[in-house]
Design a protein around this motif. Structure first.
Motif, short mmCIF file in Angstrom:
data_model
loop_
_atom_site.label_atom_id
_atom_site.label_comp_id
_atom_site.label_asym_id
_atom_site.label_seq_id
_atom_site.Cartn_x
_atom_site.Cartn_y
_atom_site.Cartn_z
N TRP A 181 0.84 -1.20 0.00
CA TRP A 181 0.00 0.00 0.00
C TRP A 181 0.87 1.25 0.00
CZ3 TRP A 181 -0.42 3.92 3.68
CH2 TRP A 181 -1.45 4.86 3.44
N ARG A 182 1.91 1.26 0.84
CA ARG A 182 2.78 2.43 0.92
C ARG A 182 3.52 2.67 -0.40
NH1 ARG A 182 3.48 4.56 5.97
NH2 ARG A 182 2.68 3.31 7.71
N MET A 183 3.97 1.60 -1.06
CA MET A 183 4.66 1.76 -2.34
C MET A 183 3.72 2.31 -3.40
SD MET A 183 7.37 -1.40 -2.73
CE MET A 183 6.12 -2.67 -2.91
N LYS A 184 2.47 1.87 -3.36
CA LYS A 184 1.49 2.34 -4.34
C LYS A 184 1.16 3.82 -4.14
CE LYS A 184 -3.04 1.17 -6.30
NZ LYS A 184 -4.22 0.26 -6.21
N GLU A 185 1.11 4.24 -2.88
CA GLU A 185 0.74 5.62 -2.57
C GLU A 185 1.91 6.60 -2.71
OE1 GLU A 185 -2.41 6.85 -1.59
OE2 GLU A 185 -2.98 4.90 -2.41
N CYS A 186 3.14 6.10 -2.58
CA CYS A 186 4.31 7.00 -2.58
C CYS A 186 4.72 7.33 -4.02
CB CYS A 186 5.46 6.34 -1.84
SG CYS A 186 6.87 7.45 -1.60
N GLU A 187 5.02 8.58 -4.27
CA GLU A 187 5.41 9.01 -5.61
C GLU A 187 6.86 8.65 -5.94
OE1 GLU A 187 4.61 13.15 -6.04
OE2 GLU A 187 2.43 12.93 -5.85
N THR A 188 7.68 8.49 -4.92
CA THR A 188 9.08 8.17 -5.16
C THR A 188 9.32 6.66 -4.99
OG1 THR A 188 9.62 8.59 -2.83
CG2 THR A 188 9.86 10.42 -4.39
N ALA A 189 10.39 6.18 -5.59
CA ALA A 189 10.71 4.75 -5.52
C ALA A 189 11.18 4.37 -4.12
CB ALA A 189 11.80 4.41 -6.52
N PRO A 190 10.81 3.19 -3.66
CA PRO A 190 11.33 2.73 -2.36
C PRO A 190 12.83 2.51 -2.43
CG PRO A 190 10.19 0.95 -3.50
CD PRO A 190 9.94 2.19 -4.30
N GLN A 191 13.50 2.73 -1.33
CA GLN A 191 14.94 2.53 -1.25
C GLN A 191 15.25 1.40 -0.27
OE1 GLN A 191 17.07 4.37 -3.25
NE2 GLN A 191 15.19 5.23 -4.10
N THR A 192 16.22 0.57 -0.60
CA THR A 192 16.59 -0.52 0.29
C THR A 192 18.02 -0.32 0.77
OG1 THR A 192 17.34 -1.90 -1.57
CG2 THR A 192 15.05 -2.14 -0.87
N SER A 193 18.28 -0.78 2.00
CA SER A 193 19.62 -0.67 2.60
C SER A 193 20.07 -2.02 3.11
CB SER A 193 19.62 0.34 3.76
OG SER A 193 19.24 1.63 3.31
N CYS A 194 21.33 -2.37 2.84
CA CYS A 194 21.85 -3.66 3.27
C CYS A 194 22.21 -3.62 4.75
CB CYS A 194 23.06 -4.04 2.44
SG CYS A 194 24.50 -2.97 2.69
N PRO A 195 22.37 -4.78 5.38
CA PRO A 195 22.77 -4.80 6.79
C PRO A 195 24.19 -4.25 6.96
CG PRO A 195 21.94 -6.95 6.06
CD PRO A 195 22.16 -6.12 4.84
N ALA A 196 24.44 -3.66 8.09
CA ALA A 196 25.80 -3.22 8.42
C ALA A 196 26.63 -4.43 8.83
CB ALA A 196 25.75 -2.21 9.57
N PRO A 197 27.96 -4.37 8.67
CA PRO A 197 28.80 -5.49 9.11
C PRO A 197 28.53 -5.89 10.55
CG PRO A 197 30.08 -3.96 7.79
CD PRO A 197 28.75 -3.32 7.99
N ALA A 198 28.21 -4.92 11.40
CA ALA A 198 27.95 -5.22 12.82
C ALA A 198 26.77 -6.17 12.99
CB ALA A 198 27.70 -3.92 13.59
N GLN A 199 25.79 -6.07 12.10
CA GLN A 199 24.64 -6.98 12.19
C GLN A 199 25.05 -8.41 11.87
OE1 GLN A 199 22.22 -3.92 9.74
NE2 GLN A 199 20.67 -5.25 10.65
N TYR A 200 25.93 -8.56 10.90
CA TYR A 200 26.44 -9.90 10.60
C TYR A 200 27.31 -10.41 11.74
CZ TYR A 200 24.67 -10.14 5.83
OH TYR A 200 23.85 -10.22 4.72
N LEU A 201 28.11 -9.53 12.32
CA LEU A 201 28.95 -9.94 13.45
C LEU A 201 28.10 -10.45 14.61
CD1 LEU A 201 31.67 -7.13 13.50
CD2 LEU A 201 32.04 -9.56 13.03
N ASP A 202 26.98 -9.79 14.86
CA ASP A 202 26.07 -10.26 15.90
C ASP A 202 25.55 -11.65 15.58
OD1 ASP A 202 26.35 -7.92 17.33
OD2 ASP A 202 24.51 -7.01 16.57
N ALA A 203 25.27 -11.90 14.30
CA ALA A 203 24.78 -13.21 13.88
C ALA A 203 25.86 -14.27 14.01
CB ALA A 203 24.26 -13.14 12.44
#
Length: 274
Positions: free
Chosen positions: A46-68
């Protein structure tokens, strides 16, 4: 095993101790979505349909992998989406280097799936299968890498807009195809880049072309087929029946897209891998 959240495992698989998912994030306008267990697909669509701009994605930070990595496993296998589509793979590699500085005897391998969604699912299941046999770490890595090299990924989307807006369609005339309402059958190169495999005037026709390609590929026989769908379970089951009539897969797994795959597959998209 550690996967990024573009690996669209079923809810039952994600509940198993074998898998740990590291979330990417999505920004739609001013709203941020974490691609974890809290993800709400209907809200994102719904949010993608309503938003005029393209959604942006961000990868995990190295710290998140370190936690895993601190999960306690002796052998760490990490699966990321294609390095040509996201920084997730590079982030995991950075985390590996940092981890090995503190744990020089650790065994850590980062798999570049050269795919996404259903392709990551298949690779994750293959790694688990090999590790469960008690094979040495390097044997698991080499056999899973060979499996990944031979894997085929294809997809059909209702709309290419999000892929085009986010620069994932290098060299494709998506503007022209959009104007003509053509549905493209897409695939992934061995390196993990998106390319065109065919076109049709409807999604149903494009899926028929997909099944035709699979049926002519002798390498599919005896393999597991993974189908990931974005809010179109009925379409996924229709594809499953089409496949059963002309192909010889050992089994067919249907799963639903998580947040990252939902961004790019968009409402009605289908991704397959075998």
């Amino acid at each position: 095993m550690i996967v990024d959240s573009c690996c669209d495992l079923t809810p039952s698989l994600l509940r198993e101790e074998d898998f740990l998912s590291v979330p990417l994030t999505i920004r739609v306008g001013d709203h941020v979505v974490v691609d974890d267990a809290s993800f709400d697909q209907a809200d994102l669509l719904w949010r993608m349909k309503e938003c005029e701009t393209a959604p942006q994605t961000s990868c995990p930070a190295p710290a998140q992998y370190l936690d895993a990595f601190a999960c306690g496993a002796d052998d760490l296998y990490v699966i990321t989406l294609s390095a040509l589509l996201s920084g997730s793979h590079n982030s995991a590699q950075q985390a590996r280097q940092l981890w090995l500085e503190e744990h020089p005897q650790a065994r850590v391998h980062i798999f570049n799936s050269c795919s996404a969604s259903a392709g990551e699912v298949l690779l994750a299941l293959k790694v688990r299968e090999l590790a469960a046999k008690g094979l040495p770490f390097q044997t698991v890595v080499s056999e899973a890498t060979a499996f990944c090299t031979e894997m085929t990924t294809m997809f059909v989307l209702e709309s290419l807009d999000n892929l085009r807006k986010n620069g994932r369609l290098t060299g494709l005339q998506s503007v022209v195809t959009g104007a003509l309402r053509i549905k493209l059958l897409m695939g992934a190169t061995p390196e993990g880049e998106i390319y065109k495999r065919g076109q049709a005037m409807s999604v149903k026709q494009a899926l028929s072309k997909m099944v035709e390609i699979m049926s002519k590929d002798a390498a599919h026989a005896g393999k597991l087929l993974a189908i990931a769908h974005c809010n179109c379970l009925e379409r996924a089951f229709q594809l499953k029946e089409m496949v059963r009539k002309s192909c010889h897969f050992s089994d067919i797994l249907i799963t639903e897209t998580g947040g990252i795959s939902t961004v790019y597959a968009n409402d009605g998209g289908i991704v397959v891998a075998y």
